[in-house]
Design a protein around this motif. Sequence first.
Motif, mmCIF file in Angstrom:
data_model
loop_
_atom_site.group_PDB
_atom_site.id
_atom_site.type_symbol
_atom_site.label_atom_id
_atom_site.label_comp_id
_atom_site.label_asym_id
_atom_site.label_seq_id
_atom_site.Cartn_x
_atom_site.Cartn_y
_atom_site.Cartn_z
ATOM 1 N N ASN B 102 0.964 -1.216 -0.318
ATOM 2 C CA ASN B 102 0.429 -0.016 0.081
ATOM 3 C C ASN B 102 0.431 1.366 -0.509
ATOM 4 O O ASN B 102 0.212 1.911 -0.007
ATOM 5 N N LYS B 149 -0.970 7.224 3.188
ATOM 6 C CA LYS B 149 -0.395 5.749 2.585
ATOM 7 C C LYS B 149 -0.258 4.549 4.268
ATOM 8 O O LYS B 149 -0.331 3.637 4.219
ATOM 9 N N SER B 153 -2.226 1.620 5.210
ATOM 10 C CA SER B 153 -1.331 0.162 5.161
ATOM 11 C C SER B 153 -2.099 -0.653 6.382
ATOM 12 O O SER B 153 -1.911 -1.669 6.420
#
Lengths: 749, 163
Positions: B102, B149, B153
């Motif tokens: 991710n 991110k 994640s």
Amino acid sequence: MGDFLVIGKRLPRVDAGGKVTGNAIYLADLSVSGMLHGRILRSPHPHAKVLSVDISSARRLPGVRAVITGEDTHGIRLWKRPSGEKPPLAEEKVRFVGEEVAAVAADSEDIAEEACNLIEVKYEELPAIFDPIEGVKPGAVNIHEKGNIHISKSYGDVDRAFRESDYILEDRFETQAQQPCCLEPKGCIAHVDQLGHLTLWGMSQILHPYRQMLADALALPLTKVRVIQLTLGGSFGERMFMDSMPVIAYFLSKQAGRPVRIIDRGNESFVAGRMRYPMVIDIKTGVKKDGTLLARQVKVIADAGAYDNSCSVCVHGIGTKCTYLWGVPNVKYDGEVVFTNKTYGSNVRGFGNPQITFAIESQMDMIAERLNMDIRDLCLKNANYEGQIICMGSKITSCGQKECLEKAVEAIDWREKRKKPGNRGVGMASFMHTGGGIRGMAGGDCNFSDVFIKMNQDGTIDLSSGAVEMGQGTDTMLAQIAAEELGIRTEDVNLVTGDTSTTPMCLGAAACRETFIAGNAVRIAAGEMKRKLLEVASKVLGASLDNLVAEGSKVYVKGNADKSVSIARLATECYNKGEIIAGRKCYDDPTRPAMHGGAPTYGFGTHAIEVEVDKETARVKVLNCVAAHDVGKAINPMIVEGQIEGGVVQGLGYALSECLVWEKGVIKNPNLQDYKALYSNDIPPIIPIIVESNDCIGPYGAKGVAEMGAIPTAAAIANAIYDAVGVRIKSLPITPEKILKALEQKKTR
Amino acid sequence: MRRDYIVCEKEIEFKVNGATYKTRVYPWDTLLDTLREKLHLTGTKKSCEEGECGACTVILDGKAVCSCLVLAIETNGHEITTIEGLAVESNFHPIQDAFVDNGGVQCGFCTPGMIMSSKALLDEKPSANEDDIKDAIGGNFCRCTGYVKIIESIKAAQAISRR
């Protein structure tokens, strides 16, 4: 353009596995046999004569292996500049608190620290100067013999254009010192052997030019200087040009005859870190009633700090940056690099563009108001376009500026939210920035990357490149391009990087150049390999060259997937015959021989931000942040988004909270908490929008993106605050104190 | 001077990533330096050394702590997990997989600390919401990603674990 197998895919980074397991080796994780530990003694005074340095007690301390002072490095200068060159260790005087005065290498860090405390330095304090505005006044304290540096540029006929303008706006904007805040402490290991060969495990995002800087400073041939770059824990421009540390480590190692490691401890990365240059920007813009921008005059006073690490380069660059956004045809520019007795600055993400864009885009909002136009229409009227020759002579090869602007205002719901009552507001700001490096950035008339790729006997490849991965995703970009060209997987690409002895020349990660320049080099080198591979395959498969496709680690005949041969088999056969499939390309930007300082391509974008300003406390809450960027073509959209998001957050800190504060030359907030860098609880929703203008020269249409996110955020915030509560804050960071003061002034008016 | 204090060196025994270690430490040695220098577990990163950046986060008896603020001697008899203890041979922990898939990683220097803070959270509260996640990594500084991110994640790791 057809469909791609690897390009444009959200693939995992090639370096992610090492980084999530703790396997990636950063500088502090490396230990070299016989390694000593170095510490640096720093100046407690902002400006003082160094009368004497007594190292006798330090030398006598058991465990101390080397002690050096300015006498050992006398005459060496770290870089070449018109003024403000730096000696690695202070000679006659010190010019900032934290300047390197002496250094010790010892068996342990503790002993080295203790030895530093035993060094007796006698100073005679000199009058110091901290405010660059004071620094330009006649009779100001002289920090360097050659004085401050003046840079001026002129395009078109500014005087006439101002006469022809219907409105002229003149404003002063001020920006602060922003710390890059690389999480990895700065450090290096130097090992000089008895033959005088230096191996430096260092930190630089421009590996090969850095080796040259080091060799120049030490007057060594390049054959005696090897620089190795391990995994780099952030850089953001700060770790581009050399500073004192590697030269100090070199002399300590030379004296001790053993490798020496120096790593910043505690707040040293702040005290001796390199800030984004603070600037005072006077900007005068002439505009027609219909919104056409005619003329601009810009005067910049830039605070270099005590030395000119790159301030003159930055101020030089602003002379072009202030012309090209919205294509102002007549520009007069004067920049002053002013020395002060503070920590010196360097290149930080955007290199002058966040400063000048804060001024330009704040003023665009004011111009729009004066003309009774929506800033959106004012920008669209003056928008840059593909094919435009900007006044410094560079051509815009692709331009998604209008699309970025329109997508950003749509996503923030501009029409509904702009100029509405209440304490919420929206603002926008755009940017233009090089998307492929700057010709002449590392000296010389060039902007190139050389790559070498060889195919292994199992069909995998080793890709050697001097491009530097510092978190921005370069390694993955290189692997994706090579894999796309050759029809293999990114897992089959082994990257050979980070060592001047084993990698071809490259000017490194600077000015958003690696995707455009190194990416093109890989595309062409891998393309050359593919031709060779297909030639071999055509004999094996008995098919003509143009009937062959390389895909899925195989070469097959078009329309007949059964008739195929694996790339691994082709590679093995070649290897057994002593014919290695390899490719090499040195790609120099094609604008050559355009003018020095020009870029081969430009990136564009618009940030649109919604804020809420608390009526009582003036605390600014960012509600939503849209960042639309024209990246040409996203080689890996996941990484591109990450670059945009990270840049936006760095920009939000720049806009609202981050600021180094000095008191008599001493940094009062040398840590993350007091400095107020942003943490996870501080971030608003961020919507990155990728616009693909498909650059005609970029690899698969791609251009650089890594610096951009940090550029227009501050102006968008300032404009949103104005929309919310009607006060214009022209100095960064925009703190509640400044807003409250402005609100009070507005009331009394 | 520290060499004069050699007498105060003490032996401690603690469990790190499931293995028992005995090592001699000074009273002033941090857990961070002990892990990195004595046990050669360099995945735990050293940066600010004053508990502000979170790069040195490890899990001590189930809680995420800054190992620069814990003295090694305090961990005598305790249990520690570092980033090296998450993957079983080449099989990554779901949080590690999620960070890879991710875009939760850029320069990587904050990554071990981020993952350890996330693991402590998800071990204790598998259904943590976004505010819990932001709080759990609230002391982990990252200059590269803007946290977006990383948070994605951690959410993705929750989804993997639920499967």
